[in-house]
Motif scaffolding. Structure first.
Motif, PDB file in Angstrom:
ATOM      1  N   ARG A  81       0.826  -1.203   0.000  1.00 21.06           N
ATOM      2  CA  ARG A  81       0.000   0.000   0.000  1.00 21.06           C
ATOM      3  C   ARG A  81       0.867   1.262   0.000  1.00 21.06           C
ATOM      4  O   ARG A  81       0.578   2.237  -0.690  1.00 21.06           O
ATOM      5  N   GLU A  85       0.641   4.200  -2.723  1.00 22.69           N
ATOM      6  CA  GLU A  85       0.290   5.561  -2.318  1.00 22.69           C
ATOM      7  C   GLU A  85       1.381   6.547  -2.708  1.00 22.69           C
ATOM      8  O   GLU A  85       1.096   7.699  -3.032  1.00 22.69           O
ATOM      9  N   GLY A  88       0.550   7.741  -5.959  1.00 21.40           N
ATOM     10  CA  GLY A  88      -0.684   8.496  -6.108  1.00 21.40           C
ATOM     11  C   GLY A  88      -1.936   7.640  -6.153  1.00 21.40           C
ATOM     12  O   GLY A  88      -3.027   8.147  -6.403  1.00 21.40           O
ATOM     13  N   THR A  90      -5.084   5.813  -4.777  1.00 19.94           N
ATOM     14  CA  THR A  90      -5.942   6.004  -3.612  1.00 19.94           C
ATOM     15  C   THR A  90      -6.663   4.716  -3.261  1.00 19.94           C
ATOM     16  O   THR A  90      -6.868   3.844  -4.094  1.00 19.94           O
ATOM     17  N   PHE A  91      -7.076   4.610  -1.997  1.00 17.63           N
ATOM     18  CA  PHE A  91      -7.702   3.397  -1.493  1.00 17.63           C
ATOM     19  C   PHE A  91      -9.108   3.697  -0.981  1.00 17.63           C
ATOM     20  O   PHE A  91      -9.383   4.785  -0.469  1.00 17.63           O
ATOM     21  N   ILE A  97      -7.927  -1.104  -3.291  1.00 11.25           N
ATOM     22  CA  ILE A  97      -7.642   0.028  -4.168  1.00 11.25           C
ATOM     23  C   ILE A  97      -8.935   0.567  -4.776  1.00 11.25           C
ATOM     24  O   ILE A  97      -9.871  -0.183  -5.029  1.00 11.25           O
ATOM     25  N   ASP A  98      -8.969   1.865  -5.029  1.00 17.20           N
ATOM     26  CA  ASP A  98     -10.088   2.471  -5.744  1.00 17.20           C
ATOM     27  C   ASP A  98      -9.932   2.143  -7.234  1.00 17.20           C
ATOM     28  O   ASP A  98      -9.383   2.912  -8.009  1.00 17.20           O
ATOM     29  N   ARG A 101     -10.886   4.432 -10.217  1.00 14.24           N
ATOM     30  CA  ARG A 101     -10.005   5.566 -10.527  1.00 14.24           C
ATOM     31  C   ARG A 101      -8.692   5.128 -11.149  1.00 14.24           C
ATOM     32  O   ARG A 101      -8.147   5.838 -12.006  1.00 14.24           O
ATOM     33  N   HIS A 102      -8.180   3.979 -10.745  1.00 17.17           N
ATOM     34  CA  HIS A 102      -6.796   3.659 -11.073  1.00 17.17           C
ATOM     35  C   HIS A 102      -6.635   2.448 -11.985  1.00 17.17           C
ATOM     36  O   HIS A 102      -5.518   2.090 -12.341  1.00 17.17           O
TER      37      HIS A 102
END
Length: 121
Positions: A81, A85, A88, A90-91, A97-98, A101-102
């Motif tokens: 993690r 992070e 960049g 985000t979780f 993990i989001d 978004r990623h």
DNA sequence: CAGCTGACCATAC
DNA sequence: AGTATGGCCAGCT
């Protein structure tokens, strides 16, 4: 010692290298990109054979739910993690993990209703 | 050659 | 929510 001459491993690692910093990719997606659409489990196996000097961002590869690799892989979820992070990522949870978004590569399907309803300005 | 394993995935309950 | 099950396939024994 794993030989990089193995076709499967070579192709998988080649795709892993393509994942940009700040993004993540799933085992299944890596398998598809590598040309083995159903060999998602093998991608995970290939990750476990990755060693430090190979310059492979294996911390950017997670399962379809976005949860991190098992404890033994990086010495704990905290470590993986931390790496993400730093880039960049985000979780949405301590170990999730989001993905919306990623996820990489980005899914730009035309069937996304939200894109058609974007307010102007 | 045959069987088992696994940093998976989707489905069903 | 969690747990079980079937499919998948390269690598290992």
């Amino acid at each position: 010692m794993i030989e990089m001459d193995d076709v499967f491993f070579e192709r998988v690692y080649e795709q892993v290298r393509r994942v940009p910093a700040g993004s993540v990719c799933t085992y299944g997606t890596i398998a598809e990109l590598a040309g083995y659409p159903k060999a998602s489990r093998e991608v995970g196996f290939a990750m476990s054979r990755v060693q430090r000097g190979w310059n492979l961002p294996c911390h950017r590869i997670v399962n379809a739910k976005g949860t991190l690799a098992p404890t033994y892989a990086f010495g704990g979820h905290r470590v993986q993690r931390q790496l993400l992070e730093e880039e960049g990522v985000t979780f949405v949870d301590d170990e999730t993990i989001d993905m919306a978004r990623h996820r990489w590569p980005p899914l730009d399907e035309p069937s996304g209703p939200e894109q058609l309803a974007l307010p102007l300005g």
